[in-house]
Design an enzyme around this catalytic site. Structure first.
Site, PDB file in Angstrom:
ATOM      1  N   VAL A  45      99.076  41.847  60.311  1.00  0.00           N
ATOM      2  CA  VAL A  45      99.939  42.251  61.418  1.00  0.00           C
ATOM      3  C   VAL A  45     101.287  41.373  61.008  1.00  0.00           C
ATOM      4  O   VAL A  45     101.519  40.383  60.918  1.00  0.00           O
ATOM      5  CB  VAL A  45      99.669  41.790  62.663  1.00  0.00           C
ATOM      6  CG1 VAL A  45     100.530  41.936  63.867  1.00  0.00           C
ATOM      7  CG2 VAL A  45      97.982  42.180  63.058  1.00  0.00           C
ATOM      8  N   CYS A  55      98.052  38.205  57.451  1.00  0.00           N
ATOM      9  CA  CYS A  55      97.150  39.033  56.725  1.00  0.00           C
ATOM     10  C   CYS A  55      95.930  39.342  57.285  1.00  0.00           C
ATOM     11  O   CYS A  55      95.332  38.665  58.193  1.00  0.00           O
ATOM     12  CB  CYS A  55      96.806  38.277  55.169  1.00  0.00           C
ATOM     13  SG  CYS A  55      98.394  37.884  54.161  1.00  0.00           S
ATOM     14  N   GLU A  57      92.944  38.981  55.976  1.00  0.00           N
ATOM     15  CA  GLU A  57      91.756  38.172  55.618  1.00  0.00           C
ATOM     16  C   GLU A  57      91.836  36.878  56.637  1.00  0.00           C
ATOM     17  O   GLU A  57      90.781  36.623  57.219  1.00  0.00           O
ATOM     18  CB  GLU A  57      91.872  37.563  54.244  1.00  0.00           C
ATOM     19  CG  GLU A  57      91.831  38.834  53.195  1.00  0.00           C
ATOM     20  CD  GLU A  57      93.031  39.254  52.775  1.00  0.00           C
ATOM     21  OE1 GLU A  57      93.158  39.594  51.627  1.00  0.00           O
ATOM     22  OE2 GLU A  57      94.129  39.386  53.446  1.00  0.00           O
ATOM     23  N   CYS A  92      95.443  33.402  51.622  1.00  0.00           N
ATOM     24  CA  CYS A  92      94.162  33.699  52.050  1.00  0.00           C
ATOM     25  C   CYS A  92      92.865  33.285  51.045  1.00  0.00           C
ATOM     26  O   CYS A  92      91.898  32.939  51.537  1.00  0.00           O
ATOM     27  CB  CYS A  92      94.072  35.412  52.058  1.00  0.00           C
ATOM     28  SG  CYS A  92      95.080  36.089  53.516  1.00  0.00           S
TER      29      CYS A  92
END
Length: 136
Positions: A45, A55, A57, A92
């Site tokens: 997003v 992200c 993840e 991430c």
């Protein structure tokens, strides 16, 4: 086990369809599997201020936490139609490491050049994650 990895990659592809990525035009989806056998998905997003973007993840992991998940991550699939072998970014990787079963057993599943699951260990993609130590 390969069937499981294919299923996780399929779920990541479905999550990718929900991506909000008007600035980069680089949609990403993720599906994370926990020891509890629960699966959570997320997509990236974006925000006009890139630093505020989320992200896929971290979105999936945040969904798990907000749902009360307290077991460890066994595997996470990451997918983008824009890039084969779409690895998680450094932030991430650190998030995955924070909640992982362990570096050797936690798997990162990507789509290879033949659209099949490419399975790597977290240790292979993030060998030296930051860990807090208690020096008391």
């Amino acid at each position: 086990m390969n069937e499981l990895y294919e299923q996780l990659l399929f779920e990541a592809k479905k999550a990718c369809e929900k991506s909000y990525s008007p600035y980069s035009n680089f949609p990403v989806g993720a599906c994370v599997l926990y020891e509890s056998q629960n699966k959570y998905t997320g997509c990236n997003v974006e925000n006009a201020s890139y630093g505020l973007s989320l992200c896929a993840e971290r979105n999936a992991i945040s969904s798990a936490i907000s749902d009360g998940e307290n077991s460890k991550i066994l595997a996470i699939a990451v997918y983008s139609p824009k890039q084969k072998k779409c690895l998680p970014c450094g932030a991430c990787r650190q998030w995955i490491d924070e909640f992982a079963l362990n570096n050797k057993e936690t798997k990162i599943i990507l789509e290879d050049d033949d659209s099949k699951p490419l399975v790597l260990s977290l240790e292979e993609v993030f060998p030296l994650g930051f860990k807090m130590t208690n020096n008391n």
